[in-house]
Scaffold this active site. Structure first.
Site, short mmCIF file in Angstrom:
data_model
loop_
_atom_site.label_atom_id
_atom_site.label_comp_id
_atom_site.label_asym_id
_atom_site.label_seq_id
_atom_site.Cartn_x
_atom_site.Cartn_y
_atom_site.Cartn_z
CG HIS A 33 -2.06 -1.24 59.59
ND1 HIS A 33 -1.35 -1.92 58.66
CD2 HIS A 33 -3.35 -1.64 59.43
CE1 HIS A 33 -2.16 -2.70 57.96
NE2 HIS A 33 -3.39 -2.54 58.42
CG HIS A 90 0.40 -6.94 59.22
ND1 HIS A 90 0.87 -5.78 59.78
CD2 HIS A 90 0.09 -6.64 57.93
CE1 HIS A 90 0.84 -4.82 58.86
NE2 HIS A 90 0.38 -5.31 57.74
CE LYS A 103 3.85 -4.65 55.96
NZ LYS A 103 2.83 -4.39 54.92
C1 BG6 Z 1 -0.82 -4.02 54.54
C2 BG6 Z 1 -0.43 -4.85 53.37
O1 BG6 Z 1 0.25 -3.91 55.45
O2 BG6 Z 1 -1.93 -4.62 55.19
C3 BG6 Z 1 -1.59 -5.02 52.41
O3 BG6 Z 1 0.66 -4.23 52.70
C4 BG6 Z 1 -2.79 -5.57 53.13
O4 BG6 Z 1 -1.24 -5.89 51.33
C5 BG6 Z 1 -3.08 -4.74 54.36
O5 BG6 Z 1 -3.91 -5.54 52.26
C6 BG6 Z 1 -4.16 -5.39 55.21
O6 BG6 Z 1 -4.54 -4.50 56.21
P1 BG6 Z 1 -6.01 -4.52 56.79
O7 BG6 Z 1 -5.96 -3.51 57.90
O8 BG6 Z 1 -6.92 -4.14 55.68
O9 BG6 Z 1 -6.24 -5.92 57.26
#
Ligand code: BG6
Length: 484
Positions: free
Chosen positions: A172, A234, A142
């Site tokens: 993810h 997400h 993404k």
């Molecule tokens: C990413 C975003 O997809 O997810 C980031 O682009 C964000 O801005 C991150 O910080 C957050 O992921 P996690 O796994 O740290 O909650």
């Protein structure tokens, strides 16, 4: 089973921060199938040996437990290879083709971890070079586009060269153990299903709060913002996981069909709901963990007059028989008071009170995603003060901490997702129609923000966002979980 994993953007930020450590962990855990090659692709002029040295230097900075010994890295490094390519030059794909042909691996994974502007070029050129064979899988990071039209263009280009079952669109969050546990909670246990509906649930709150700012990604983030960076993908995936109907089985399309139905059922926006139910904010200077941090507009790479949002809170509904009328609140932001991602399911209070209970007390199920992975069930119980005649109840909490139970060092999101791609499991990847539906739903928000320069609210770094976010939820008679 032999595999070749080609990493476009092999010296880039994602490869450096997430993919190489995840591949090394899989190697260390013995889950990476033997007989594989990891082929970094980038423009730099490097030999295999220089690429291995570069990757090794990346591990100098990781915590000791995750750092390979020299001998261990030497074994991992034997898998690493490098090809110099300018991805915009068709002739450069021939070099990759020759390397891949030599090994003739059972599975070839093309991981496109480049700037999004290169996605369509890479997919087109792979097809032109004949590298879209039936045993090839393509992985796209993404953001896939910045609106519905650009997302469609990418999907159409990819699908001209590859079948949908060959395309692995990464979100993810779906690879996080806590999200697997959410599926397990809902579809592996019969306990909650009868309660999981409008008759029993007052509202659901999804929060993804970060303490971090935009770090070194100011320029990227400034053209993206929280809605596209976190909500479109997400947060909506979490909303699907919490709101979907039980799939008929655990196969990829059964799960994705149900998620798609949720996205299609999201209440369409109206001018009124857009103005009342969507809040955007941007952080000003403040303090995080006692340390002063700058305003968003003062971050490197960010336009000093930027109107990009670093915070979004919104209210929506899933318009179907299970959920009609139940508010779903989504909130995400950078530089908030805490690093905390959770889903709070607020049940309706008991229908008739025969005990004294604290005002507004009701059962609550908290699904903790980050930083800890677990469940909390909030109940009401006879407290310590049970000598009195009148019976009064106090809130108590049942805790299930998955990190304690299973160890905090479980397989990380990228490790899990990379292994799934190599094995060809699509369950945790997003289908094109899901992604397009999510864009279709956020697009009216993008449009109204474009037209209205007024709505951006400031919040101090280290707080829970603009006060308008609390006011929005308070209008329904509720509050964010940390405020109640
Ligand atoms: C990413 C975003 O997809 O997810 C980031 O682009 C964000 O801005 C991150 O910080 C957050 O992921 P996690 O796994 O740290 O909650």
């Amino acid at each position: 089973m032999s595999f070749d994993l080609v990493l476009f953007g092999g010296t880039g930020d994602l490869a450096w921060r997430k993919l190489m450590p995840a591949l090394f962990q899989a190697f260390r855990h013995g889950t990476l199938p033997p007989g594989g090659r990891i082929i970094g692709v980038a423009r730099d002029d490097l030999s295999d040996a220089q690429y291995r040295e570069l990757i090794q230097s990346r591990f100098d900075k990781v915590e000791l437990a995750k750092r390979p010994s020299a001998e261990e890295f030497a074994r991992f490094a034997a898998l690493l290879h490098y090809v110099r390519m300018d991805l915009s030059k068709p002739e450069d794909y021939g070099r990759l083709a020759t390397l891949l042909k030599d090994a003739n691996a059972d599975t070839v994974v093309m991981y496109v971890a480049t700037a999004p502007t290169l996605f369509t070029t890479v997919c087109e050129q792979l097809a032109v070079a004949g590298l879209n064979t039936p045993h090839t899988r393509i992985v796209l990071e993404k953001p896939l586009g910045h609106d519905l039209a650009s997302n469609r263009t990418i999907n159409e280009t990819v699908l001209r060269g590859f079948a949908e079952r060959q395309v692995f669109r990464i979100d993810h969050y779906l690879g996080k153990p806590s999200v697997q546990n959410l599926f397990a909670l809902r579809f592996g246990n019969a306990l909650f299903e009868p309660l999981w509906r409008r008759e029993n649930i007052a509202n659901i709150q999804i929060t993804i709060a970060e303490e971090l700012g935009v770090e070194k990604r100011g320029a990227f983030y400034d053209s993206t913002g929280a809605l596209r960076d976190m909500v479109q993908n997400h947060a909506l995936q979490l909303l699907c996981a919490i709101g979907m109907e039980p799939p008929i089985n655990a196969h990829a399309d059964a799960i994705r069909d149900e998620k798609l139905k949720v996205l299609r059922s999201l209440k369409p926006w109206t001018p009124q709901s857009l103005s009342q139910h969507v809040i955007r904010g941007q952080y000003s200077a403040g303090t995080i963990d006692g340390v002063a941090v700058p305003a968003y507009r003062d971050e490197p790479g960010v336009n000093a007059e930027s109107n990009t949002e670093t915070f979004v809170a919104l209210r929506t509904e899933i318009a179907n028989w299970r959920w009609a009328g139940v508010p779903f609140y989504i909130r995400t932001g950078k530089r908030l008071a805490d690093r905390d991602a959770d889903i709070v399911v607020n049940f309706r209070p008991a229908p008739h009170a025969i005990f004294k209970t604290p005002a507004g007390a009701a059962n609550q199920l908290v699904i903790n995603l980050q930083p800890k992975d677990g469940l909390e069930l909030h109940l009401l119980a006879q407290g310590a003060d049970n000598r009195r005649q009148q019976q009064s109840l106090a809130p108590v909490q049942l805790d299930l901490d998955f990190d304690k139970r299973f160890g905090a060092e479980r397989v990380g999101a990228y490790e899990r997702l990379l292994l799934d791609v190599i094995d060809g499991r699509l369950n945790l990847f997003v289908r094109s129609d899901e992604q397009e539906e999510a864009w279709r739903w956020v697009e009216p928000i993008i449009d109204v923000w474009k037209a209205d320069g007024e709505g951006l609210r400031s919040y101090a770094a280290g707080t829970w966002g603009p006060s308008a976010s609390s006011a929005m939820i308070a209008r329904d008679g509720y509050c964010w979980s940390e405020e109640c």
